[in-house]
Design an enzyme around this catalytic site. Structure first.
Site, mmCIF file in Angstrom:
data_model
loop_
_atom_site.group_PDB
_atom_site.id
_atom_site.type_symbol
_atom_site.label_atom_id
_atom_site.label_comp_id
_atom_site.label_asym_id
_atom_site.label_seq_id
_atom_site.Cartn_x
_atom_site.Cartn_y
_atom_site.Cartn_z
ATOM 1 N N HIS A 278 -22.406 24.963 63.327
ATOM 2 C CA HIS A 278 -22.766 24.233 64.554
ATOM 3 C C HIS A 278 -23.541 22.940 64.312
ATOM 4 C CE1 HIS A 278 -21.878 28.339 65.945
ATOM 5 N NE2 HIS A 278 -21.348 27.693 66.950
ATOM 6 N N CYS B 29 -29.501 30.989 64.498
ATOM 7 C CA CYS B 29 -28.639 29.968 65.106
ATOM 8 C C CYS B 29 -28.108 30.519 66.419
ATOM 9 C CB CYS B 29 -27.476 29.597 64.188
ATOM 10 S SG CYS B 29 -26.288 28.545 65.051
ATOM 11 N N HIS C 105 -9.714 27.651 75.908
ATOM 12 C CA HIS C 105 -9.075 26.441 75.404
ATOM 13 C C HIS C 105 -7.972 26.811 74.416
ATOM 14 C CE1 HIS C 105 -11.312 27.096 71.757
ATOM 15 N NE2 HIS C 105 -12.462 27.059 72.413
ATOM 16 N N LYS D 43 -8.004 13.165 69.060
ATOM 17 C CA LYS D 43 -9.441 13.067 69.174
ATOM 18 C C LYS D 43 -9.867 11.599 69.290
ATOM 19 C CE LYS D 43 -13.171 15.859 67.608
ATOM 20 N NZ LYS D 43 -13.552 16.862 66.662
ATOM 21 N N CYS E 42 -27.188 24.663 60.408
ATOM 22 C CA CYS E 42 -26.144 25.681 60.428
ATOM 23 C C CYS E 42 -24.816 24.987 60.125
ATOM 24 C CB CYS E 42 -26.082 26.349 61.798
ATOM 25 S SG CYS E 42 -24.505 27.161 62.095
ATOM 26 N N LYS F 118 -9.215 10.165 72.545
ATOM 27 C CA LYS F 118 -9.940 10.841 73.612
ATOM 28 C C LYS F 118 -10.915 9.881 74.288
ATOM 29 C CE LYS F 118 -12.073 15.214 74.596
ATOM 30 N NZ LYS F 118 -12.651 16.402 74.073
ATOM 31 N N HIS G 88 -8.507 29.729 71.832
ATOM 32 C CA HIS G 88 -8.419 31.079 72.414
ATOM 33 C C HIS G 88 -6.960 31.406 72.732
ATOM 34 C CE1 HIS G 88 -12.530 29.757 74.046
ATOM 35 N NE2 HIS G 88 -12.766 30.561 73.033
ATOM 36 N N CYS H 147 -24.212 30.704 66.631
ATOM 37 C CA CYS H 147 -23.606 31.845 65.926
ATOM 38 C C CYS H 147 -24.110 33.164 66.489
ATOM 39 C CB CYS H 147 -23.963 31.836 64.441
ATOM 40 S SG CYS H 147 -23.308 30.462 63.516
HETATM 41 O O1 ME8 Z 1 -16.710 34.194 68.432
HETATM 42 N N1 ME8 Z 1 -8.637 27.021 66.376
HETATM 43 O O2 ME8 Z 1 -16.027 34.203 70.625
HETATM 44 P P1 ME8 Z 1 -15.440 32.720 70.813
HETATM 45 C C1 ME8 Z 1 -8.158 28.264 66.353
HETATM 46 N N2 ME8 Z 1 -17.368 36.419 71.070
HETATM 47 N N3 ME8 Z 1 -8.750 29.298 66.974
HETATM 48 C C2 ME8 Z 1 -9.880 29.068 67.639
HETATM 49 C C3 ME8 Z 1 -10.446 27.773 67.703
HETATM 50 C C4 ME8 Z 1 -9.761 26.713 67.029
HETATM 51 N N4 ME8 Z 1 -10.176 25.452 67.040
HETATM 52 N N5 ME8 Z 1 -11.564 27.858 68.442
HETATM 53 C C5 ME8 Z 1 -11.690 29.150 68.841
HETATM 54 C C6 ME8 Z 1 -16.620 34.728 69.525
HETATM 55 N N6 ME8 Z 1 -10.673 29.886 68.375
HETATM 56 C C7 ME8 Z 1 -17.124 36.146 69.699
HETATM 57 C C8 ME8 Z 1 -16.112 37.106 69.119
HETATM 58 S S1 ME8 Z 1 -15.235 39.549 68.566
HETATM 59 C C9 ME8 Z 1 -15.888 41.054 68.454
HETATM 60 C C10 ME8 Z 1 -16.493 38.543 69.182
HETATM 61 C C11 ME8 Z 1 -10.436 31.325 68.620
HETATM 62 O O3 ME8 Z 1 -15.212 32.572 72.278
HETATM 63 C C12 ME8 Z 1 -10.401 32.104 67.331
HETATM 64 O O4 ME8 Z 1 -9.747 33.319 67.570
HETATM 65 O O5 ME8 Z 1 -16.295 31.741 70.121
HETATM 66 C C13 ME8 Z 1 -11.881 32.343 67.102
HETATM 67 O O6 ME8 Z 1 -12.121 33.361 66.143
HETATM 68 C C14 ME8 Z 1 -12.316 32.728 68.488
HETATM 69 O O7 ME8 Z 1 -11.538 31.842 69.339
HETATM 70 C C15 ME8 Z 1 -13.798 32.562 68.766
HETATM 71 O O8 ME8 Z 1 -14.014 32.795 70.122
#
Ligand code: ME8
Length: 638
Positions: A148, A128, A20, A297, A145, A300, A23, A131
């Protein structure tokens, strides 16, 4: 300018959900930084990928009716396929299920274990699922948490622990004595505040009996590695630690990019893990804020919001990249809305940049047969423009280095608008009317192209396709020079004699779009299709519209709601629904729903249920299937 190499990483994303905006943002930032540093004369390595082990993934795979392996292959593929659509070009896309990574994790576990940094013990704690970690009592907010907003589960079991507490003093000292180790500073302060309390040791294993989907511990195959201990190490595997050439070259200059949600694992677990293993720590942890869907939002619920990545497909990857880089101040939250995107697109891109390009190239086509004029002395206005370009490069380089992308772009746009003013001030269309003033006209046009070439280079990290296409139409091509960005101030980019073509508008003005079809995209994690049935078989189901007249939650059950449903019969029926985790009883009252009315009666928790309320179920949410407005109880659904 230094020519040291540059290494940038994004988090590796969990494969339990589709990619999304969040990412996309982090990965765009990494791509922009890698391109910027290359443009400024450095060798850059950019790593992204997917995080594929752990509870969450196991659960999502089970829900999708797939093996974990099939499931992770599919969703990881979605991430990998998205990046080129956003003009993102990672140097490596890493997956934690790769054999190389498994070996690296096991090797590091061995090293840390050999140093006496791991012990076996018993632990009970609040876990959690979201997390994927034990959350400390003091982190909970009202027992939930904070990330979440769910109550964590109490889990007590024997596990392996990493002596993280051994490294607490070292870490505090390292953060304090290395400015920018974690940045912006507010996030370093957050970590330091956390470190004021004694650090607990980190549970780094899960029993195979509970979680078989992980990397086996090299010293006990009854356990797999805790997903964060596994995932963080990807940053080393990505460079072929320990003997890779890339490791030697890029690890000393490692920059990690994350959002604030995963500050703790990156700001505490990771540096202490590295320290314990005797591996130097990263250079900078760069932490950005959240994208919030803002007003969108609210609308939405109207079902007409076009999702950010759909807008990207509609308006183009470069415009989308420009918007997110220009709109967010790195470190702070920003809100995403279609209105803001359109306003940037029509303003900065269509009006300012698009018009400058179109006007300049149209004039060269009209007055000079498309060829940039040659050999003309520069006057004071041109000298001023050149100085301005040098100043812009300086600001741009500084702000990019500080992650102030919005300020770097702002400086470029001031330069763009200066070029626009240069046109207005010199009125080339007036000069063109007087043949004696041809040298002046030529000078103005050549300087404009000179300026546009510089702009093309400066926008290239953020809008690579646009930058390259601009250069192509200006009769040249991108050069990554050892001189770095200073190259664009040199006479090497002087356009004299270049053949220019106007081409179609780069950024045609756009208007707001509404979502035409209201259907959600098919859920990623849907189970495979079922066997076909005959219409007769289907017709045996008696589906009816029901009105929920009452709804209560029995004390004994976490999941069930007891609904009283009017199906147009003499008396309403009692139907149990597994909705308690998704709806409050109050929310159900008064809803018209779809009911399987001829399901055989069944007892659950001592209560009888006569029928079933239908809902859509995917890996993220459960939503009640609502009957059309005004449909009366008992109406047949078929
Ligand atoms: O945490 N605004 O993966 P994840 C900005 N697998 N960036 C955002 C966001 C938002 N609303 N939502 C997500 C993980 N991100 C672990 C990481 S690393 C060794 C392991 C981005 O799929 C942002 O970069 O939950 C956030 O830190 C990351 O997606 C979390 O991705």
């Amino acid at each position: 300018m230094s020519s040291s190499p540059f290494y940038i990483t994004t988090p590796i994303y969990y494969v339990n959900a589709e990619p999304h905006l969040g990412h996309a943002y982090t990965t765009i930032v990494a791509d922009v930084l890698a391109r910027f540093h290359r443009l400024d004369g450095r060798e850059a390595f950019f790593l992204t990928g997917t995080d594929e082990h752990g509870d969450k993934i196991m659960e999502a795979a089970a829900k999708a009716g797939q093996t974990p392996r099939q499931f992770v292959d599919r969703i990881s593929g979605l991430f990998k396929a998205l990046w080129p659509r956003l003009n993102i070009e990672p140097s490596r896309f890493i997956r934690t299920t790769e054999e190389e990574h498994v070996k690296v994790v096991q090797r590091i576990l061995e090293i840390v274990n050999d140093k006496g940094e791991i012990y076996f013990g018993e632990y009970g704690g609040w876990y959690c699922q979201g997390c994927e970690r034990f959350v400390l009592e003091r982190e909970l907010k009202d027992g939930l948490c904070p990330e979440h907003l769910v109550k964590p589960n109490w889990i007590a079991e024997k596990n392996y622990f990493f002596r993280m507490s051994n490294h607490q003093e070292w870490l505090i000292d390292h953060i304090k004595s290395n400015e920018g180790f974690i940045r912006p500073q507010r996030y370093a302060n957050e970590v330091l505040a956390f470190l004021k309390e004694p650090l607990e040791d980190l549970c780094i294993s899960r029993p195979v009996s509970r979680l078989p989907w992980g990397i086996p511990l090299p010293f006990d195959d009854n356990y797999v590695t805790y997903v964060w201990f596994d995932a963080l190490i990807n940053y080393l595997t990505g460079l072929h630690w320990p003997h890779g050439e890339g490791y030697a070259k890029f690890w000393p200059v490692a920059w990690h990019l994350i959002a604030k949600d995963i500050l703790k694992p990156h700001g505490i677990y990771w540096p202490t893990m590295l320290h314990a293993a005797g591996i130097p720590v990263y250079r900078h942890l760069n932490v950005h804020g959240y994208w919030i869907m803002g007003e969108a939002k609210m609308s939405k619920s109207l079902g007409n919001v076009v999702q950010p990545l759909e807008l990207m497909e509609l308006f183009g990857a470069d415009a989308f990249r420009y918007f997110v880089m220009r709109e967010m101040s790195f470190g702070l939250d920003a809100s995403f809305s279609q209105e803001a995107l359109i306003s940037r697109l029509n303003g900065d891109l269509a009006n300012d940049l698009g018009n400058l390009f179109a006007r300049t190239t149209a004039m060269i086509e009209r007055y000079c047969q498309g060829q940039v004029p040659r050999g003309l002395p520069a006057g004071p206005a041109e000298k001023a423009l050149k100085d301005w370009a040098a100043e812009t490069v300086e600001i741009y380089r500084t702000e990019m280095g500080r992650l102030n992308f919005h300020l770097a772009l702002k400086a470029v746009w001031e330069y763009v608008n200066n070029l626009n003013r240069y046109i207005v001030g010199n009125e080339p269309w007036v000069l063109a009317k007087d043949p004696r003033r041809k040298p002046e006209l030529d000078r103005v046009l050549r300087n404009l192209v000179f300026g546009l070439i510089r702009v093309a280079y400066l926008v290239w990290p953020v809008m690579p396709a646009t930058g390259e296409e601009m250069l192509k139409r200006l009769g040249t091509a991108l050069v990554i020079s050892e001189q770095g960005l200073d190259y664009i101030l040199s006479s090497a980019v002087d356009p004299k004699g270049f053949q220019v073509a106007k081409g179609p508008a780069f950024f045609p003005r756009v208007e707001a779009v509404e979502r035409k079809d209201r259907e959600e995209k098919p859920p990623v994690a849907g189970p495979p299709p079922k066997e076909p049935v005959d219409i007769e078989e289907f017709a045996r189901l008696d589906l009816r519209v029901g009105l929920v007249v009452d709804c209560v939650k029995p004390e004994k059950s976490k999941k069930l709601l007891v609904c009283t449903v009017d199906l147009g019969e003499e008396e309403p029926r009692q139907i149990l629904a597994g909705l308690a985790e998704h709806y409050d009883p109050e929310q159900l009252k008064g809803q018209t729903v779809v009911v399987v009315a001829n399901l055989k009666a069944k007892k659950m928790m001592g209560l009888e249920s006569r029928g079933m309320i239908l809902a859509s179920v995917d890996d993220r949410s459960v939503k009640l299937l609502k009957a059309p407005k005004g449909a009366r109880p008992g109406t047949v659904v078929r």
